[in-house]
Design a protein around this motif. Structure first.
Motif, mmCIF file in Angstrom:
data_model
loop_
_atom_site.group_PDB
_atom_site.id
_atom_site.type_symbol
_atom_site.label_atom_id
_atom_site.label_comp_id
_atom_site.label_asym_id
_atom_site.label_seq_id
_atom_site.Cartn_x
_atom_site.Cartn_y
_atom_site.Cartn_z
ATOM 1 N N LYS A 142 -16.666 -6.995 -16.192
ATOM 2 C CA LYS A 142 -16.697 -6.858 -14.736
ATOM 3 C C LYS A 142 -15.973 -5.568 -14.365
ATOM 4 C CE LYS A 142 -18.421 -10.895 -13.404
ATOM 5 N NZ LYS A 142 -19.706 -10.975 -12.771
ATOM 6 N N LYS A 171 -13.741 1.521 -0.848
ATOM 7 C CA LYS A 171 -14.435 0.299 -1.257
ATOM 8 C C LYS A 171 -15.900 0.306 -0.829
ATOM 9 C CE LYS A 171 -12.399 -3.620 -0.356
ATOM 10 N NZ LYS A 171 -11.530 -4.679 0.203
ATOM 11 N N GLY A 173 -21.394 -2.371 -5.196
ATOM 12 C CA GLY A 173 -21.606 -3.222 -6.362
ATOM 13 C C GLY A 173 -20.326 -3.759 -6.975
ATOM 14 N N GLY A 178 -17.478 -6.183 -6.764
ATOM 15 C CA GLY A 178 -17.228 -7.395 -5.993
ATOM 16 C C GLY A 178 -15.826 -7.945 -6.120
ATOM 17 N N ILE A 179 -15.036 -7.410 -7.035
ATOM 18 C CA ILE A 179 -13.687 -7.932 -7.246
ATOM 19 C C ILE A 179 -12.691 -6.869 -6.816
ATOM 20 C CG2 ILE A 179 -12.052 -8.870 -8.908
ATOM 21 C CD1 ILE A 179 -14.476 -9.697 -10.626
ATOM 22 N N HIS A 180 -11.847 -7.234 -5.853
ATOM 23 C CA HIS A 180 -10.843 -6.314 -5.320
ATOM 24 C C HIS A 180 -9.471 -6.959 -5.451
ATOM 25 C CE1 HIS A 180 -14.596 -5.538 -2.953
ATOM 26 N NE2 HIS A 180 -14.396 -4.381 -3.541
ATOM 27 N N TYR A 236 -15.261 -15.347 -11.213
ATOM 28 C CA TYR A 236 -16.531 -14.701 -10.869
ATOM 29 C C TYR A 236 -17.560 -14.772 -11.999
ATOM 30 C CZ TYR A 236 -14.195 -12.915 -6.768
ATOM 31 O OH TYR A 236 -13.524 -12.825 -5.569
#
Length: 142
Positions: free
Chosen positions: A83, A110, A115, A117-119, A141
């Motif tokens: 990821k 951001k 594309g 999706g993880i922050h 996820y």
């Protein structure tokens, strides 16, 4: 809150190649900084052989940065996967002005990294502990 900071074209172009692992951007990570209080630029990049720990070591102790890293891990059911995650490094020990600038400019970057999706927002090294903080988020996820 908008700060007027823009994202450089190079950041967007390299990200689009990075997420597809296209040479020469088949890398492990990027570290971004805000240059002259106006533009987000690439400060550092890590070769594919680098690790998450190498990435964390490259973050300054008392200054803010953004990071993007491709993490390979094993899912709960044993599948190998990866990821790309965005990390906002805003340490408690940083001066107030940079903290405000980086916090207010994060959305501009951001939104350019389509594309991801993880922050993750991190204010000290305990929030960057791979086993305790990062891996549990990644596994949500998968």
């Amino acid at each position: 809150m908008s700060t007027g900071v823009e994202v450089s074209d190079e950041v967007v172009t390299t990200f689009n190649k990075f997420k597809l692992l296209q040479a020469p951007y088949n890398l492990r990570y990027f570290i971004y900084k805000i240059q002259d209080k106006k533009t987000v630029v690439i400060e550092k990049q890590g070769e594919r052989e680098k690790t998450f720990d190498d990435f964390v070591e490259e973050l300054p102790e008392n200054d803010c940065r953004y990071g993007l890293i491709d993490i390979e891990f094993e899912t709960v059911d044993g599948r190998a996967t990866s990821k790309i995650i965005f990390i906002s490094w805003n340490p408690d020990t940083a001066p107030v002005r940079p903290k405000m600038l980086y916090s207010g400019s994060k959305e501009a970057l951001k939104s350019s990294l389509v594309g991801v999706g993880i922050h993750i927002n991190a204010t000290d090294h305990s929030e960057l502990d791979f086993e305790e903080a990062i891996l549990p988020v990644l596994k949500k996820y998968t």
